[in-house]
Design a protein around this motif. Structure first.
Motif, PDB file in Angstrom:
ATOM      1  N   UNK A  56       0.815  -1.215   0.000  1.00 27.23           N
ATOM      2  CA  UNK A  56       0.000   0.000   0.000  1.00 27.23           C
ATOM      3  C   UNK A  56       0.851   1.269   0.000  1.00 27.23           C
ATOM      4  N   UNK A  57       2.111   1.146   0.373  1.00 32.58           N
ATOM      5  CA  UNK A  57       2.983   2.312   0.512  1.00 32.58           C
ATOM      6  C   UNK A  57       4.223   2.245  -0.385  1.00 32.58           C
ATOM      7  N   UNK A  58       4.485   1.092  -0.989  1.00 29.81           N
ATOM      8  CA  UNK A  58       5.723   0.916  -1.743  1.00 29.81           C
ATOM      9  C   UNK A  58       5.860   1.859  -2.917  1.00 29.81           C
ATOM     10  N   UNK A  59       4.737   2.324  -3.460  1.00 26.85           N
ATOM     11  CA  UNK A  59       4.782   3.229  -4.598  1.00 26.85           C
ATOM     12  C   UNK A  59       5.006   4.684  -4.237  1.00 26.85           C
ATOM     13  N   UNK A  60       5.205   4.965  -2.948  1.00 33.08           N
ATOM     14  CA  UNK A  60       5.408   6.348  -2.515  1.00 33.08           C
ATOM     15  C   UNK A  60       6.706   6.941  -3.045  1.00 33.08           C
ATOM     16  N   UNK A  61       7.720   6.095  -3.200  1.00 38.17           N
ATOM     17  CA  UNK A  61       9.033   6.591  -3.603  1.00 38.17           C
ATOM     18  C   UNK A  61       9.579   5.788  -4.778  1.00 38.17           C
ATOM     19  N   UNK A  62      10.558   6.368  -5.449  1.00 40.14           N
ATOM     20  CA  UNK A  62      11.297   5.696  -6.499  1.00 40.14           C
ATOM     21  C   UNK A  62      12.764   6.073  -6.346  1.00 40.14           C
ATOM     22  N   UNK A  63      13.598   5.070  -6.067  1.00 36.33           N
ATOM     23  CA  UNK A  63      15.021   5.310  -5.819  1.00 36.33           C
ATOM     24  C   UNK A  63      15.237   6.337  -4.708  1.00 36.33           C
ATOM     25  N   UNK A  64      14.399   6.247  -3.671  1.00 33.77           N
ATOM     26  CA  UNK A  64      14.536   7.129  -2.523  1.00 33.77           C
ATOM     27  C   UNK A  64      13.968   8.522  -2.707  1.00 33.77           C
ATOM     28  N   UNK A  65      13.370   8.801  -3.867  1.00 34.36           N
ATOM     29  CA  UNK A  65      12.798  10.108  -4.160  1.00 34.36           C
ATOM     30  C   UNK A  65      11.284  10.015  -4.120  1.00 34.36           C
ATOM     31  N   UNK A  71       8.370   6.116   3.788  1.00 30.41           N
ATOM     32  CA  UNK A  71       7.784   7.262   4.487  1.00 30.41           C
ATOM     33  C   UNK A  71       8.794   8.373   4.747  1.00 30.41           C
ATOM     34  N   UNK A  72      10.038   8.015   5.027  1.00 30.84           N
ATOM     35  CA  UNK A  72      11.023   8.999   5.480  1.00 30.84           C
ATOM     36  C   UNK A  72      11.199  10.185   4.528  1.00 30.84           C
ATOM     37  N   UNK A  73      11.235   9.988   3.211  1.00 31.06           N
ATOM     38  CA  UNK A  73      11.379  11.160   2.336  1.00 31.06           C
ATOM     39  C   UNK A  73      10.264  12.187   2.499  1.00 31.06           C
TER      40      UNK A  73
END
Length: 334
Positions: free
Chosen positions: A142-151, A205-207
């Motif tokens: 549910x959250x994996x798509x929040x970032x791409x390569x840490x961005x 989440x961190x970014x």
């Protein structure tokens, strides 16, 4: 002469081309149509976005049942293991605001997922148009798509999650305990899942925290006009449903109340290895199935077969999911 031969000859005569059946050179395309589906709820346009499907061995993952019963139920529904589990996200267009509920798995769960961005664009939107993201819970699908390569994949969006969910999954002490437990029990699938989820949650989440684009909410809170958070803890400590009401219409985005409809609607006591508190998750499922069945609410499920929107019919013995009847768009022909 058979009708099929007459048709083939007529096709050649009219077009000068042979029927595709007469040549074996056509290559298989190998992909589906873009995975988006639109409905309107009052004044709000809701677009279901598929992140894809992931094959899961449900006879091994479902608990408080038996592998034999799971296999029998799926076979009776003409479904083979591993179970192709849909991962659905939901885009709400309020006119002045674009809201995304969940972001799929990204690259965390293999090559059959991570289709959210392509389907978002196919549906007519760009990631930088999203104003708010609301998570039903902090599991990697549910959250994996929040970032791409840490961005941040959604650079202008503010990320929202339940406060209890954030307190649990973003707590370094909880993460350390999970890692220690997984190290002590290397063959424990649940311990391994929880360990991995802590690691992936922090990365996702961190970014948003670093960019001051993260906020938490509480169950029962009105998040936007017509959109309310409803606590449904059990699957995770802060698992949340979202109720949208507009112009007399209502839909409930119920997250992971149900993972395998074919099994958990006929055997609602069946839980899943991913549940933080199986007893509470089971009680919440019974409660919600009875409620939406009696009130005839429209529901949208993260793991119901795409597009995962429909109604629950209540009977004396079990429940049935009735997908929403497809309604095509009006013709543009004059």
């Amino acid at each position: 002469m058979r009708l099929g031969n007459v048709f083939a000859i007529g096709l050649i005569a009219v077009t000068g081309m042979a029927s595709p059946d007469m040549h074996g050179s056509a290559k298989k395309v190998g992909f589906q149509a873009p995975g988006f589906y639109r409905i309107t709820v009052g004044e709000v346009e809701v677009t279901v976005l598929s992140d894809g499907t992931v094959p899961l061995p449900m006879d091994q993952l479902l608990t408080h049942t038996t592998p034999a019963l799971v296999d029998h139920t799926l076979t009776a529904s003409f479904i083979k293991e591993p179970y192709a589990t849909s991962v659905n996200c939901f885009l709400l267009n309020f006119g002045s605001r674009l809201v995304l509920i969940d972001t799929g798995a990204g690259l965390t769960l293999g090559p059959t997922l991570n289709h959210l961005m392509a389907n978002l664009r196919a549906s007519g939107y760009e990631p930088d148009q999203i104003d708010d993201i609301f998570l039903t819970h902090m599991h990697i699908d549910h959250e994996g798509g929040l970032t791409s390569n840490g961005i941040r994949a959604f650079p202008n969006a503010v990320l929202h999650a339940d406060g209890r969910e954030a307190d649990y999954w973003l707590n370094p002490e909880n993460e350390k305990r999970a890692l220690d437990s997984a190290a002590r029990h290397p063959s424990d699938q649940q311990a391994k899942f929880v360990e991995n989820n802590f690691v992936e949650t922090r990365k996702a989440i961190q970014p948003y925290i670093d960019a001051a684009h993260f906020k938490w909410f509480h169950g029962g809170e009105e998040l936007l006009p017509g959109l309310r958070a409803i606590s449904a803890a059990g699957h995770t400590p802060g698992h949340t449903m979202f109720a949208l009401e507009s112009d007399g219409a209502r839909i409930l985005f119920w997250g992971d109340i149900v993972h395998v409809a074919e099994v958990q609607l006929t055997t609602p006591q069946a839980t899943i290895l991913f549940d933080s508190d199986p007893t509470q998750a089971r009680a919440e499922r019974f409660k919600m199935l009875k409620e939406v069945g009696s009130q005839r609410d429209l529901i949208a499920g993260s793991h119901l077969p795409f597009p995962g929107v429909g109604h629950i019919r209540l009977s004396q013995q079990d429940f049935t999911f009735l997908p929403l009847n497809f309604i095509g768009e009006p013709s543009n022909d004059k």
